[in-house]
Write a protein that holds these residues in place. Structure first.
Motif, short mmCIF file in Angstrom:
data_model
loop_
_atom_site.label_atom_id
_atom_site.label_comp_id
_atom_site.label_asym_id
_atom_site.label_seq_id
_atom_site.Cartn_x
_atom_site.Cartn_y
_atom_site.Cartn_z
N GLY A 48 0.81 -1.22 0.00
CA GLY A 48 0.00 0.00 0.00
C GLY A 48 0.84 1.26 0.00
N LYS A 49 2.17 1.06 0.06
CA LYS A 49 3.07 2.20 0.14
C LYS A 49 3.67 2.51 -1.23
N ILE A 50 3.46 3.72 -1.70
CA ILE A 50 4.10 4.21 -2.92
C ILE A 50 5.30 5.01 -2.46
N ARG A 51 6.46 4.70 -2.98
CA ARG A 51 7.71 5.33 -2.53
C ARG A 51 8.00 6.57 -3.37
N TYR A 52 7.28 7.65 -3.07
CA TYR A 52 7.43 8.90 -3.82
C TYR A 52 8.84 9.48 -3.70
N GLU A 53 9.55 9.17 -2.61
CA GLU A 53 10.90 9.72 -2.42
C GLU A 53 11.94 9.01 -3.29
N LYS A 54 11.56 7.93 -3.96
CA LYS A 54 12.49 7.18 -4.81
C LYS A 54 12.17 7.41 -6.28
N ALA A 55 13.22 7.51 -7.07
CA ALA A 55 13.06 7.56 -8.52
C ALA A 55 12.98 6.13 -9.04
N VAL A 56 12.44 5.95 -10.22
CA VAL A 56 12.34 4.63 -10.83
C VAL A 56 13.72 3.95 -10.88
N GLU A 57 14.75 4.74 -11.11
CA GLU A 57 16.12 4.20 -11.18
C GLU A 57 16.60 3.67 -9.83
N ASP A 58 15.90 4.02 -8.75
CA ASP A 58 16.27 3.57 -7.40
C ASP A 58 15.59 2.27 -6.99
N ALA A 59 14.75 1.71 -7.86
CA ALA A 59 14.08 0.45 -7.54
C ALA A 59 15.14 -0.65 -7.37
N SER A 60 14.79 -1.71 -6.69
CA SER A 60 15.74 -2.79 -6.41
C SER A 60 16.32 -3.39 -7.68
N THR A 61 17.61 -3.63 -7.65
CA THR A 61 18.32 -4.24 -8.77
C THR A 61 18.36 -5.76 -8.59
N GLY A 62 18.78 -6.46 -9.63
CA GLY A 62 18.96 -7.90 -9.54
C GLY A 62 19.95 -8.29 -8.46
N GLU A 63 21.01 -7.50 -8.30
CA GLU A 63 22.02 -7.79 -7.28
C GLU A 63 21.44 -7.61 -5.88
N GLU A 64 20.56 -6.61 -5.71
CA GLU A 64 19.93 -6.41 -4.40
C GLU A 64 18.96 -7.54 -4.07
N VAL A 65 18.23 -8.02 -5.08
CA VAL A 65 17.34 -9.16 -4.87
C VAL A 65 18.17 -10.40 -4.55
N PHE A 66 19.31 -10.56 -5.20
CA PHE A 66 20.23 -11.66 -4.91
C PHE A 66 20.68 -11.61 -3.44
N ALA A 67 21.02 -10.43 -2.94
CA ALA A 67 21.43 -10.28 -1.54
C ALA A 67 20.28 -10.67 -0.60
N LEU A 68 19.06 -10.28 -0.93
CA LEU A 68 17.90 -10.66 -0.12
C LEU A 68 17.70 -12.18 -0.16
N TYR A 69 17.89 -12.77 -1.34
CA TYR A 69 17.77 -14.22 -1.49
C TYR A 69 18.78 -14.94 -0.59
N LYS A 70 20.03 -14.49 -0.60
CA LYS A 70 21.07 -15.11 0.23
C LYS A 70 20.75 -14.93 1.71
N ARG A 71 20.26 -13.76 2.09
CA ARG A 71 19.94 -13.49 3.48
C ARG A 71 18.80 -14.39 3.97
N GLN A 72 17.79 -14.61 3.14
CA GLN A 72 16.68 -15.48 3.55
C GLN A 72 17.19 -16.91 3.72
N SER A 73 18.11 -17.35 2.87
CA SER A 73 18.67 -18.70 2.98
C SER A 73 19.44 -18.85 4.29
#
Length: 79
Positions: A48-73
């Motif tokens: 429900g949260k729209i991140r108005y303070e972030k630009a589209v270019e600031d959305a999560s990258t593949g590398e950031e999702v990879f870091a989240l994946y490793k952390r969950q493991s």
């Protein structure tokens, strides 16, 4: 998987998911762990949260999702 509609990104939305899994269909983080596999969000939900303070270019990258994946493991192995 083909998109039905393409649009220019304008907003950054906050999404949560029950877990991040490897996917032969999704392209985010393609080949970072397994050849021809990317990451998929399992049971994604819009917070429900729209991140108005972030630009589209600031959305999560593949590398950031990879870091989240490793952390969950790591968290799952500690239980």
């Amino acid at each position: 998987m083909e998109a039905d509609i393409w649009f220019e990104p304008e907003l950054v939305l906050e999404i949560v998911a029950s877990e991040i899994t490897l996917s032969p269909i999704h392209k985010t983080g393609l080949d970072l762990i397994r050849k021809s596999s990317g990451f998929a969000l399992r049971f994604p939900k819009f917070t429900g949260k729209i991140r108005y303070e972030k630009a589209v270019e600031d959305a999560s990258t593949g590398e950031e999702v990879f870091a989240l994946y490793k952390r969950q493991s790591k968290i799952n192995h500690e239980k």
